[in-house]
Motif scaffolding. Sequence first.
Motif, PDB file in Angstrom:
ATOM      1  N   GLN A  97       7.605 123.141  46.243  1.00 50.21           N
ATOM      2  CA  GLN A  97       6.818 121.947  46.510  1.00 50.21           C
ATOM      3  C   GLN A  97       6.491 121.234  45.204  1.00 50.21           C
ATOM      4  OE1 GLN A  97       3.553 122.168  49.370  1.00 50.21           O
ATOM      5  NE2 GLN A  97       4.200 124.246  49.898  1.00 50.21           N
ATOM      6  N   LYS A  98       6.677 119.924  45.221  1.00 50.15           N
ATOM      7  CA  LYS A  98       6.439 119.150  43.999  1.00 50.15           C
ATOM      8  C   LYS A  98       5.017 119.317  43.496  1.00 50.15           C
ATOM      9  CE  LYS A  98       6.145 114.643  44.323  1.00 50.15           C
ATOM     10  NZ  LYS A  98       6.535 113.224  44.436  1.00 50.15           N
ATOM     11  N   GLY A  99       4.043 119.263  44.398  1.00 47.03           N
ATOM     12  CA  GLY A  99       2.655 119.392  43.987  1.00 47.03           C
ATOM     13  C   GLY A  99       2.356 120.741  43.354  1.00 47.03           C
ATOM     14  N   LEU A 100       2.914 121.793  43.916  1.00 44.62           N
ATOM     15  CA  LEU A 100       2.682 123.138  43.387  1.00 44.62           C
ATOM     16  C   LEU A 100       3.330 123.298  42.023  1.00 44.62           C
ATOM     17  CD1 LEU A 100       1.547 125.963  43.777  1.00 44.62           C
ATOM     18  CD2 LEU A 100       3.620 126.573  45.032  1.00 44.62           C
ATOM     19  N   MET A 101       4.531 122.760  41.863  1.00 44.65           N
ATOM     20  CA  MET A 101       5.231 122.874  40.580  1.00 44.65           C
ATOM     21  C   MET A 101       4.481 122.110  39.489  1.00 44.65           C
ATOM     22  SD  MET A 101       7.775 124.287  39.040  1.00 44.65           S
ATOM     23  CE  MET A 101       8.997 124.766  40.283  1.00 44.65           C
ATOM     24  N   ILE A 102       4.012 120.902  39.803  1.00 45.23           N
ATOM     25  CA  ILE A 102       3.281 120.109  38.810  1.00 45.23           C
ATOM     26  C   ILE A 102       1.961 120.781  38.460  1.00 45.23           C
ATOM     27  CG2 ILE A 102       2.083 117.918  38.450  1.00 45.23           C
ATOM     28  CD1 ILE A 102       4.297 116.553  40.024  1.00 45.23           C
ATOM     29  N   LYS A 103       1.282 121.314  39.453  1.00 45.58           N
ATOM     30  CA  LYS A 103       0.005 121.987  39.200  1.00 45.58           C
ATOM     31  C   LYS A 103       0.189 123.184  38.268  1.00 45.58           C
ATOM     32  CE  LYS A 103      -2.419 122.710  42.825  1.00 45.58           C
ATOM     33  NZ  LYS A 103      -2.965 123.269  44.086  1.00 45.58           N
ATOM     34  N   THR A 104       1.286 123.891  38.429  1.00 42.67           N
ATOM     35  CA  THR A 104       1.562 125.059  37.601  1.00 42.67           C
ATOM     36  C   THR A 104       1.681 124.699  36.127  1.00 42.67           C
ATOM     37  OG1 THR A 104       2.732 126.087  39.463  1.00 42.67           O
ATOM     38  CG2 THR A 104       3.171 126.987  37.282  1.00 42.67           C
ATOM     39  N   ALA A 105       2.070 123.462  35.840  1.00 44.13           N
ATOM     40  CA  ALA A 105       2.315 123.050  34.461  1.00 44.13           C
ATOM     41  C   ALA A 105       1.042 122.773  33.667  1.00 44.13           C
ATOM     42  CB  ALA A 105       3.192 121.794  34.460  1.00 44.13           C
ATOM     43  N   PHE A 106      -0.110 122.707  34.325  1.00 46.20           N
ATOM     44  CA  PHE A 106      -1.347 122.364  33.631  1.00 46.20           C
ATOM     45  C   PHE A 106      -2.232 123.595  33.429  1.00 46.20           C
ATOM     46  CE2 PHE A 106       0.029 118.313  35.292  1.00 46.20           C
ATOM     47  CZ  PHE A 106      -0.262 117.449  34.250  1.00 46.20           C
ATOM     48  N   PRO A 107      -3.018 123.606  32.364  1.00 46.96           N
ATOM     49  CA  PRO A 107      -3.946 124.719  32.139  1.00 46.96           C
ATOM     50  C   PRO A 107      -4.944 124.848  33.285  1.00 46.96           C
ATOM     51  CG  PRO A 107      -3.733 123.376  30.157  1.00 46.96           C
ATOM     52  CD  PRO A 107      -3.043 122.629  31.256  1.00 46.96           C
ATOM     53  N   ARG A 108      -5.353 126.063  33.568  1.00 50.93           N
ATOM     54  CA  ARG A 108      -6.322 126.285  34.642  1.00 50.93           C
ATOM     55  C   ARG A 108      -7.664 125.623  34.360  1.00 50.93           C
ATOM     56  NH1 ARG A 108      -5.527 132.675  36.376  1.00 50.93           N
ATOM     57  NH2 ARG A 108      -3.371 132.475  37.129  1.00 50.93           N
ATOM     58  N   TYR A 109      -7.932 125.373  33.113  1.00 50.69           N
ATOM     59  CA  TYR A 109      -9.172 124.697  32.714  1.00 50.69           C
ATOM     60  C   TYR A 109      -9.296 123.331  33.385  1.00 50.69           C
ATOM     61  CZ  TYR A 109     -12.766 122.861  29.505  1.00 50.69           C
ATOM     62  OH  TYR A 109     -13.916 122.324  28.966  1.00 50.69           O
ATOM     63  N   PHE A 110      -8.157 122.709  33.727  1.00 50.69           N
ATOM     64  CA  PHE A 110      -8.168 121.391  34.347  1.00 50.69           C
ATOM     65  C   PHE A 110      -8.563 121.446  35.817  1.00 50.69           C
ATOM     66  CE2 PHE A 110      -4.993 119.129  31.311  1.00 50.69           C
ATOM     67  CZ  PHE A 110      -5.778 119.534  30.237  1.00 50.69           C
ATOM     68  N   GLY A 111      -8.633 122.624  36.380  1.00 45.40           N
ATOM     69  CA  GLY A 111      -8.954 122.739  37.798  1.00 45.40           C
ATOM     70  C   GLY A 111     -10.435 122.671  38.114  1.00 45.40           C
ATOM     71  N   LYS A 112     -11.283 122.648  37.073  1.00 44.96           N
ATOM     72  CA  LYS A 112     -12.732 122.643  37.286  1.00 44.96           C
ATOM     73  C   LYS A 112     -13.317 121.309  36.855  1.00 44.96           C
ATOM     74  CE  LYS A 112     -12.850 127.614  36.389  1.00 44.96           C
ATOM     75  NZ  LYS A 112     -13.375 128.702  35.526  1.00 44.96           N
ATOM     76  N   PRO A 113     -13.890 120.530  37.783  1.00 47.19           N
ATOM     77  CA  PRO A 113     -14.378 119.175  37.479  1.00 47.19           C
ATOM     78  C   PRO A 113     -15.724 119.174  36.758  1.00 47.19           C
ATOM     79  CG  PRO A 113     -14.825 119.684  39.760  1.00 47.19           C
ATOM     80  CD  PRO A 113     -14.079 120.879  39.195  1.00 47.19           C
ATOM     81  N   THR A 114     -15.742 119.600  35.524  1.00 44.81           N
ATOM     82  CA  THR A 114     -16.983 119.674  34.762  1.00 44.81           C
ATOM     83  C   THR A 114     -17.095 118.483  33.809  1.00 44.81           C
ATOM     84  OG1 THR A 114     -15.929 120.960  33.003  1.00 44.81           O
ATOM     85  CG2 THR A 114     -16.891 122.187  34.850  1.00 44.81           C
TER      86      THR A 114
END
Length: 260
Positions: A97-114
């Motif tokens: 899935q395109k969304g899953l592949m793109i998400k994998t490319a970013f640091p996990r730090y980007f997943g938290k909206p702080t």
Amino acid sequence: MNLLEVIPLARLPKGAPHTLTYYTSQLVAPGSFVFISIQKRKAVGLVIKVTPLSEQKSVIRKQEYGLRRIDGVVEKFIFPWKYVQLYSWTGKFFLAQKGLMIKTAFPRYFGKPTKALKKFLESLGVPPNPASHEAPKQRIRFAEGSWKERIFFYVEEMRRVLESKHGSALILFSTWLDAEIFLKFVKERVPDVKDDIILFRGNEGEKKHAEEWSDILFGRARIIIGTRSAVFAPIPFLSLIIVDSEASSYYKSWDSDPRF
């Protein structure tokens, strides 16, 4: 008013869609980071498509759910679109899935909206545009011989890259142990190049990994060492790829999604 296709960078329940649609009246471009709500959760997302609302009115009327407005936009920083295209192509090639592949490319730090994340992203500025320089001649090298012979070969190739004006190198190892041994050797035996090298790994702390990611994106680290996940590093002027023990099964992501 525009419709936005957004890939949430947060972890989602299994089976959840990896691309969501929102709307906004703000000026947003593909590659922008936005703050969004997913049910009762807050998240950060990457915009991959912007469409004027007037072009989608007939489609919206047929939908059974209401669209949500984005909560905010990260200003002053837009992720270069060429990397999004590369990640999308990789997803197609490996039937992921395109969304899953793109998400994998970013640091996990980007997943938290702080607030800290927003401040971090807005402090980055404008990434270098590889199109503004002549593209370096790209090479892929497969090394043979003993471990000692291969190490000296890698160091020689690294020096060639650093002597160029804009080139960067990606050196891949099948295991973290091999990557760490090589990094230690370089720092001890070749100290004049140690400031240009980075060991790109995600298990040293999420904030540190994000900082290393930005160092690569902005060309402050020109020699990137890692394992298979390092292929997602946003290297602006990649001129050399070295694959150590290329036949190793450790290069295959068979135990987790996405598989590549």
